[in-house]
Design a protein around this motif. Structure first.
Motif, PDB file in Angstrom:
ATOM      1  N   ARG A   9       0.748  -1.265  -0.089  1.00 41.98           N
ATOM      2  CA  ARG A   9      -0.057  -0.007   0.065  1.00 41.98           C
ATOM      3  C   ARG A   9       0.841   1.191  -0.044  1.00 41.98           C
ATOM      4  NH1 ARG A   9      -5.306   1.048   0.843  1.00 41.98           N
ATOM      5  NH2 ARG A   9      -4.965   3.067   1.998  1.00 41.98           N
ATOM      6  N   LYS A 259     -12.724   7.188  11.171  1.00 42.76           N
ATOM      7  CA  LYS A 259     -11.992   6.889  10.196  1.00 42.76           C
ATOM      8  C   LYS A 259     -10.656   7.540  10.081  1.00 42.76           C
ATOM      9  CE  LYS A 259     -15.186   5.926   6.269  1.00 42.76           C
ATOM     10  NZ  LYS A 259     -15.546   6.571   4.966  1.00 42.76           N
ATOM     11  N   CYS A 260     -10.618   8.741  10.756  1.00 44.50           N
ATOM     12  CA  CYS A 260      -9.360   9.407  10.954  1.00 44.50           C
ATOM     13  C   CYS A 260      -8.316   8.639  11.436  1.00 44.50           C
ATOM     14  CB  CYS A 260      -9.605  10.861  11.651  1.00 44.50           C
ATOM     15  SG  CYS A 260      -8.049  11.939  11.762  1.00 44.50           S
ATOM     16  N   THR A 261      -7.011   8.793  11.081  1.00 41.91           N
ATOM     17  CA  THR A 261      -5.840   8.142  11.691  1.00 41.91           C
ATOM     18  C   THR A 261      -4.792   9.101  12.319  1.00 41.91           C
ATOM     19  OG1 THR A 261      -4.827   8.033   9.634  1.00 41.91           O
ATOM     20  CG2 THR A 261      -5.689   6.217   9.905  1.00 41.91           C
ATOM     21  N   CYS A 295      -6.751  12.984   2.116  1.00 45.57           N
ATOM     22  CA  CYS A 295      -7.200  12.186   2.987  1.00 45.57           C
ATOM     23  C   CYS A 295      -6.774  10.773   2.566  1.00 45.57           C
ATOM     24  CB  CYS A 295      -8.375  12.468   3.651  1.00 45.57           C
ATOM     25  SG  CYS A 295      -8.719  11.203   5.063  1.00 45.57           S
ATOM     26  N   THR A 297      -7.719   7.973   4.149  1.00 45.85           N
ATOM     27  CA  THR A 297      -8.477   7.123   4.550  1.00 45.85           C
ATOM     28  C   THR A 297      -9.994   7.649   4.250  1.00 45.85           C
ATOM     29  OG1 THR A 297      -8.495   8.061   6.781  1.00 45.85           O
ATOM     30  CG2 THR A 297      -7.298   5.998   6.618  1.00 45.85           C
ATOM     31  N   ASP A 298     -10.212   8.695   3.464  1.00 46.47           N
ATOM     32  CA  ASP A 298     -11.695   9.193   3.218  1.00 46.47           C
ATOM     33  C   ASP A 298     -12.455   9.635   4.136  1.00 46.47           C
ATOM     34  OD1 ASP A 298     -11.031   8.893   0.247  1.00 46.47           O
ATOM     35  OD2 ASP A 298     -11.909   6.865   0.081  1.00 46.47           O
TER      36      ASP A 298
END
Lengths: 310, 184
Positions: A9, A259-261, A295, A297-298
């Motif tokens: 990835r 979803k935010c990392t 972003c 991770t959308d």
């Protein structure tokens, strides 16, 4: 996901980002920007071509000779003006800033309101979108940001002064007050979209740059060496006015927290000092959508919020 | 904090240097249909539409650092106005009021400046030659300018002149006797 897959990835990321750009409306924004640039430089060329075709045989004052070579037809379409004040096939899209300044210095008239109405509606709905989607300074800002990146790589120390956002409002007020006191319009002298439009027009029609370019160069230098996008963020009177008018704009960037990392990419790409990662986005957002596009991770989306602010 | 002060001070100094003396801005030839001096500068937003549609390309903006660089001006000696009135149709703020492209309407509504003749330089008047170029190019011959006297020298009637500057542009370079004076 397996460690192998994670590595894959990472390697794929540039491609991944490119695809993401495709998915979001980044390309839409770029098209609008391209259209704006085409309007800034291309329409004067077309009009020049039309003038030359009309006055064929007469002595013609110096100008950009390339319009003929570009093969533009001899009559220009019903589009006049630059991105700050354009008439598009009968639709008036005129910057609210100079209109407000005229209302202040020459007295308010209903006709001014009607003139600014189409652009006002857009600003009320979309806030500072002009700054990210239309302003002809945006390409210069991109160059400035690129320059900052390279200079930092080369080890040149660069300032990044954060002027308070309020200073834009101070400039806006000064421009309006000065217009009223001096009895002349100050905005066309200091407001980059207006200056760039006129300079581009003069360069095409008469083949030369004027003193207005000096202001644009100053803004560019300021953005490059003193403060990243500092002119747009905290000096430009237009940006301050749109932020003010767009306070209740329903279109905002929304964060999907799970979803935010916490990778901070969105905060870093933002020109205007917003912090989408923390959900701290105020009326200074130009709705450019770069945070959404970047972003990994959308977690970010542009959406409608009826409350005004997310 | 001090750095910020310095920057703000610099910005203020730049703004002040852009601010001009009003007198300089007032005495300029403006496009046809312009509001009177003073009101025009308050209303023009410097969008350059008038210049973009001008067929003879006589409308320009000052290239030097001054208050004028945002407003359209004409250098009639270099290029005169042909009175097509297109610029008056495209002005968004009506700093140029719409005027019909028709001789009667133009004569009634357009005053760009006042003609001034220096008889010492004018060829028929100083006896150096025969010339009637100003009369020939004038859109309002026998009204704005007529030929009088033994040598048929031009006599201007400022009240009937729209100030288009075609005479000033046509006046031969060895004379340059005509000047369109901007409105006060």
């Amino acid at each position: 996901m397996s460690r192998r897959g994670e590595l894959a990835r990472q390697h794929l990321q540039p491609l991944d980002v490119a695809l993401r750009h495709h998915r979001t409306y980044t390309w839409l924004r770029r098209s609008v920007l391209a259209a704006s640039l085409l309007l800034t430089v291309g329409m004067p060329m077309w009009h020049l071509r039309a003038r030359d075709a009309e006055s064929a045989g007469q002595a013609v004052r110096t100008g950009f000779g390339g319009a003929r070579a570009l093969g533009l037809p001899g009559s220009a379409p019903d589009v006049v003006g630059g991105p700050g004040a354009v008439e598009l096939f009968g639709l008036e899209l005129v910057d609210p800033l100079p209109i407000a300044a005229v209302a202040v210095s020459a007295g308010p008239r209903w006709s001014l309101l009607w003139l600014a109405a189409p652009a006002l509606v857009l600003v009320l709905l979309l806030g500072r979108f002009f700054c990210g989607w239309v302003c002809p300074y945006v390409p210069l800002l991109a160059v400035s940001n690129g320059l900052r990146w390279w200079l930092t790589k080369l080890g040149v120390p660069l300032l990044d002064v954060r002027l308070p956002r309020r200073s834009g409002l101070v400039v806006l007020t000064s421009v309006l007050v000065a217009s009223a006191l001096l009895g002349l319009q100050v905005a066309p002298l200091v407001y980059p979209p207006s200056v760039i439009g006129r300079e581009a027009f003069r360069a095409v029609f008469y083949g030369g740059l004027g003193a207005g370019s000096l202001l644009v160069a100053l803004a560019f230098g300021f953005d490059t060496f003193v403060s990243r996008a500092g002119f747009c963020r905290s000096v430009c009177p237009g940006g301050a006015l749109y932020a003010l008018l767009g306070t209740l704009s329903p279109v905002t960037v929304k964060l999907d927290r799970p979803k935010c990392t916490g990778c901070t990419v969105c905060d870093v790409v933002c020109n205007l000092g917003q912090s989408p990662m923390n959900g701290r986005i105020d009326e200074g957002c130009e709705r450019c959508g770069k945070c959404v596009a970047s972003c990994p991770t959308d977690a970010l989306k542009l959406g409608l919020t009826l409350k005004g602010r997310a | 904090m001090s750095r910020r002060r310095v920057l703000l001070g610099l910005a203020a100094a730049a703004a002040v240097s852009l601010v001009p003396r009003r007198s300089r801005a007032a005495h300029r030839i403006r496009p046809p249909g312009a509001l009177p001096p003073g009101a025009f500068e308050k209303t023009c937003i410097g969008c350059f539409r008038c210049a973009e549609v001008c067929p003879p390309k006589c409308i320009d903006f000052a290239s030097v650092l001054s208050a004028d660089s945002g407003t359209p001006t004409l250098d009639l000696r270099a290029k005169a106005c042909t009175l097509c009135m297109r610029c008056t149709q495209v002005c968004p703020t009506d700093a140029l009021r719409p005027v019909a492209a028709e001789p009667g309407a133009v004569a009634a509504q357009v005053r760009m400046g006042t003609p001034q003749l220096d008889r010492k330089r004018c060829l028929p008047w100083n006896g150096e030659g025969a010339c009637s170029l100003c009369f020939q190019v004038c859109p309002y011959p026998d009204r704005a300018v007529e030929l009088v006297g033994l040598n048929a020298g031009p006599l201007f009637h400022p009240e009937a002149c729209v100030g288009c500057g075609l005479c000033e542009e046509a006046c031969p370079s060895l004379a340059r006797a005509i000047h369109i004076e901007p409105l006060p």
